[in-house]
Design an enzyme around this catalytic site. Structure first.
Site, mmCIF file in Angstrom:
data_model
loop_
_atom_site.group_PDB
_atom_site.id
_atom_site.type_symbol
_atom_site.label_atom_id
_atom_site.label_comp_id
_atom_site.label_asym_id
_atom_site.label_seq_id
_atom_site.Cartn_x
_atom_site.Cartn_y
_atom_site.Cartn_z
ATOM 1 N N ALA A 148 -0.529 -3.280 13.449
ATOM 2 C CA ALA A 148 -0.100 -1.795 12.902
ATOM 3 C C ALA A 148 0.852 -1.068 13.984
ATOM 4 O O ALA A 148 0.754 -1.413 15.331
ATOM 5 C CB ALA A 148 -1.232 -1.232 12.844
ATOM 6 N N ASN A 203 0.860 -1.410 -0.120
ATOM 7 C CA ASN A 203 0.024 -0.013 0.109
ATOM 8 C C ASN A 203 0.941 1.176 -0.040
ATOM 9 O O ASN A 203 2.089 1.134 0.039
ATOM 10 C CB ASN A 203 -0.935 0.125 1.137
ATOM 11 C CG ASN A 203 -2.137 0.491 0.832
ATOM 12 O OD1 ASN A 203 -2.279 1.505 0.329
ATOM 13 N ND2 ASN A 203 -3.261 -0.060 1.536
ATOM 14 N N THR A 212 12.025 -5.669 15.904
ATOM 15 C CA THR A 212 13.487 -5.554 16.192
ATOM 16 C C THR A 212 14.433 -7.075 16.210
ATOM 17 O O THR A 212 15.492 -7.111 16.111
ATOM 18 C CB THR A 212 13.978 -5.008 17.316
ATOM 19 O OG1 THR A 212 13.509 -5.690 18.627
ATOM 20 C CG2 THR A 212 13.585 -3.179 17.540
ATOM 21 N N LYS A 213 13.561 -7.837 16.226
ATOM 22 C CA LYS A 213 13.996 -9.461 16.359
ATOM 23 C C LYS A 213 13.227 -10.392 15.359
ATOM 24 O O LYS A 213 12.017 -9.978 15.034
ATOM 25 C CB LYS A 213 13.877 -9.908 17.704
ATOM 26 C CG LYS A 213 14.798 -9.089 18.788
ATOM 27 C CD LYS A 213 15.112 -9.903 20.066
ATOM 28 C CE LYS A 213 15.953 -8.922 20.887
ATOM 29 N NZ LYS A 213 15.816 -8.501 22.082
ATOM 30 N N HIS A 256 23.915 2.743 11.267
ATOM 31 C CA HIS A 256 24.874 3.179 11.337
ATOM 32 C C HIS A 256 25.526 3.023 12.633
ATOM 33 O O HIS A 256 24.732 2.710 13.681
ATOM 34 C CB HIS A 256 24.639 4.534 11.148
ATOM 35 C CG HIS A 256 24.258 5.014 9.988
ATOM 36 N ND1 HIS A 256 24.769 5.476 8.825
ATOM 37 C CD2 HIS A 256 22.654 5.438 9.653
ATOM 38 C CE1 HIS A 256 23.998 5.777 7.913
ATOM 39 N NE2 HIS A 256 22.783 5.806 8.266
ATOM 40 N N ARG A 278 6.383 -8.221 19.935
ATOM 41 C CA ARG A 278 6.563 -9.413 20.506
ATOM 42 C C ARG A 278 5.111 -10.306 20.112
ATOM 43 O O ARG A 278 4.035 -9.836 19.785
ATOM 44 C CB ARG A 278 6.431 -9.188 21.916
ATOM 45 C CG ARG A 278 7.731 -8.365 22.622
ATOM 46 C CD ARG A 278 7.743 -8.598 23.983
ATOM 47 N NE ARG A 278 8.546 -7.723 24.814
ATOM 48 C CZ ARG A 278 9.750 -7.395 24.746
ATOM 49 N NH1 ARG A 278 10.269 -8.543 23.796
ATOM 50 N NH2 ARG A 278 10.476 -6.761 25.263
ATOM 51 N N ARG A 327 0.022 -14.155 20.024
ATOM 52 C CA ARG A 327 -0.623 -15.473 20.192
ATOM 53 C C ARG A 327 -0.311 -16.253 18.848
ATOM 54 O O ARG A 327 0.124 -15.580 18.038
ATOM 55 C CB ARG A 327 -2.310 -15.158 19.984
ATOM 56 C CG ARG A 327 -2.815 -14.483 18.844
ATOM 57 C CD ARG A 327 -4.136 -14.453 19.088
ATOM 58 N NE ARG A 327 -5.012 -13.918 18.318
ATOM 59 C CZ ARG A 327 -5.582 -14.772 16.957
ATOM 60 N NH1 ARG A 327 -5.410 -16.076 17.085
ATOM 61 N NH2 ARG A 327 -6.108 -14.196 15.816
HETATM 62 C C1 LIG Z 1 -2.680 -3.570 2.789
HETATM 63 C C2 LIG Z 1 -3.340 -3.377 4.010
HETATM 64 O O1 LIG Z 1 -2.894 -4.152 4.920
HETATM 65 S S1 LIG Z 1 -4.341 -1.950 4.282
HETATM 66 C C3 LIG Z 1 -5.066 -2.278 5.867
HETATM 67 C C4 LIG Z 1 -4.440 -1.560 7.011
HETATM 68 N N1 LIG Z 1 -4.664 -2.103 8.194
HETATM 69 C C5 LIG Z 1 -4.021 -2.395 9.325
HETATM 70 O O2 LIG Z 1 -2.873 -2.207 9.392
HETATM 71 C C6 LIG Z 1 -4.597 -3.019 10.483
HETATM 72 C C7 LIG Z 1 -3.672 -3.932 11.288
HETATM 73 N N2 LIG Z 1 -4.443 -4.861 12.312
HETATM 74 C C8 LIG Z 1 -3.941 -4.860 13.530
HETATM 75 O O3 LIG Z 1 -2.821 -4.164 14.181
HETATM 76 C C9 LIG Z 1 -4.880 -5.429 14.367
HETATM 77 O O4 LIG Z 1 -4.725 -4.949 15.769
HETATM 78 C C10 LIG Z 1 -4.238 -7.134 14.594
HETATM 79 C C11 LIG Z 1 -4.547 -7.631 13.157
HETATM 80 C C12 LIG Z 1 -2.951 -7.199 15.162
HETATM 81 C C13 LIG Z 1 -5.313 -7.848 15.517
HETATM 82 O O5 LIG Z 1 -5.043 -9.242 15.838
HETATM 83 P P1 LIG Z 1 -5.898 -10.093 16.838
HETATM 84 O O6 LIG Z 1 -4.968 -11.229 17.008
HETATM 85 O O7 LIG Z 1 -7.261 -10.057 16.447
HETATM 86 O O8 LIG Z 1 -5.916 -9.248 18.223
HETATM 87 P P2 LIG Z 1 -6.800 -8.570 19.254
HETATM 88 O O9 LIG Z 1 -7.660 -7.449 18.452
HETATM 89 O O10 LIG Z 1 -7.773 -9.727 19.829
HETATM 90 O O11 LIG Z 1 -5.835 -7.830 20.258
HETATM 91 C C14 LIG Z 1 -5.231 -8.795 21.087
HETATM 92 C C15 LIG Z 1 -4.313 -7.959 22.301
HETATM 93 O O12 LIG Z 1 -3.440 -7.173 21.081
HETATM 94 C C16 LIG Z 1 -3.439 -5.873 21.314
HETATM 95 N N3 LIG Z 1 -3.198 -5.375 20.091
HETATM 96 C C17 LIG Z 1 -3.759 -5.660 18.881
HETATM 97 N N4 LIG Z 1 -3.091 -4.995 18.031
HETATM 98 C C18 LIG Z 1 -2.336 -4.266 18.434
HETATM 99 C C19 LIG Z 1 -1.221 -3.479 17.739
HETATM 100 N N5 LIG Z 1 -1.183 -3.106 16.415
HETATM 101 N N6 LIG Z 1 -0.103 -2.967 18.571
HETATM 102 C C20 LIG Z 1 -0.213 -3.486 19.804
HETATM 103 N N7 LIG Z 1 -1.142 -4.171 20.472
HETATM 104 C C21 LIG Z 1 -1.931 -4.509 19.721
HETATM 105 C C22 LIG Z 1 -4.868 -5.423 21.698
HETATM 106 O O13 LIG Z 1 -4.995 -4.259 22.173
HETATM 107 C C23 LIG Z 1 -5.185 -6.620 22.769
HETATM 108 O O14 LIG Z 1 -4.689 -6.225 23.978
HETATM 109 P P3 LIG Z 1 -5.414 -7.037 25.163
HETATM 110 O O15 LIG Z 1 -5.219 -8.336 25.388
HETATM 111 O O16 LIG Z 1 -4.474 -6.063 26.489
HETATM 112 O O17 LIG Z 1 -6.629 -6.251 25.360
#
Ligand SMILES: CC(=O)SCCNC(=O)CCNC(=O)[C@H](O)C(C)(C)COP(=O)(O)OP(=O)(O)OC[C@H]1O[C@@H](n2cnc3c(N)ncnc32)[C@H](O)[C@@H]1OP(=O)(O)O
Length: 204
Positions: A158, A83, A163-164, A113, A178, A181
């Site tokens: 997102a 994207n 870093t690892k 660097h 990290r 799941r």
């Molecule tokens: C081409 C394209 O891709 S365009 C689309 C652009 N879209 C994106 O970039 C969206 C990316 N999606 C995400 O980041 C989502 O949050 C996903 C896919 C990681 C969610 O995955 P799931 O396994 O369903 O996680 P879920 O929503 O159940 O969250 C589990 C835990 O991780 C945390 N978590 C979820 N995403 C993130 C993240 N990006 N960063 C930090 N923590 C996160 C949640 O807050 C939750 O914490 P909790 O247990 O303390 O409540």
């Protein structure tokens, strides 16, 4: 070894010497054209991106703007989608598998660097390979640092800073990134959290 060979071997090198600057400039010129094409100039788009990348599989699509240093050090598999605003600093080799998706603003930095300012100011840098497996989805605004490998089928949330190495078949997120799941067969029935697909299993 000249500076280019040093770069390719993961050794400290000076990126201004031995033709590296000229190679980057040639790449920038092609990307300038690529990033200024109209969205419907499909033929030119395809030809230009294939002339930039070291290797590209079938059916790849990289939205503009796209930026990289050399291009020749990037290999992407079939069905790659990136994207808007993807940045790849590819002094080191970047290998991306099949059916990989990048959200907006994904950055892959093979380059770094030295920490100490004296060698850093002397112009040294290094570049370590980044490898991304098949069927990986990288969320928006993710940064991947030098030397990282991400395993097959994994999702990087997102905003993560990776870093690892991250293993295959997991959801990983955060700064530093990290594992949250494992991804299991159960995930197949859901499109978002506990939201079930309203589509039959045969179509998925
Ligand atoms: C081409 C394209 O891709 S365009 C689309 C652009 N879209 C994106 O970039 C969206 C990316 N999606 C995400 O980041 C989502 O949050 C996903 C896919 C990681 C969610 O995955 P799931 O396994 O369903 O996680 P879920 O929503 O159940 O969250 C589990 C835990 O991780 C945390 N978590 C979820 N995403 C993130 C993240 N990006 N960063 C930090 N923590 C996160 C949640 O807050 C939750 O914490 P909790 O247990 O303390 O409540």
């Amino acid at each position: 070894m000249n500076q280019k060979q040093r770069m390719q071997h993961g050794l400290p090198y000076k990126s201004s010497l031995d033709g590296l600057k000229q190679e980057r400039e040639a790449c920038q010129l092609k990307l300038y054209d690529y990033n200024h094409l109209r969205p419907d100039e499909y033929v030119q788009r395809e030809a230009l991106i294939r002339s930039v990348l070291g290797k590209a599989g079938s059916d790849i699509h990289i939205e503009a703007p796209f930026r990289c240093d050399y291009g020749s050090n990037i290999e992407v598999g079939d069905q790659f989608y990136a994207n808007y605003n993807c940045t790849i600093l590819d002094g080191g080799k970047v290998t991306i598998g099949h059916e990989v998706m990048f959200a907006p603003n994904v950055s892959l930095y093979t380059a770094g660097h030295p920490i100490h300012h004296i060698p850093r100011n002397a112009g040294y840098e290094y570049a370590l390979p980044i490898t991304i497996g098949d069927n990986v989805w990288i969320g928006g605004n993710v940064v991947i640092t030098p030397g990282v490998t991400i395993g097959n089928n994994t999702v990087i949330g997102a905003g993560s800073i990776v870093t690892k190495d991250i293993p295959a078949n997991v959801v990983a997120a955060g700064n530093p990134c990290r594992v949250l799941r494992a991804i299991t067969e159960q995930d197949r029935a859901y499109y978002y959290k506990d939201q079930r697909f309203d589509i039959t299993a045969d179509d998925l």
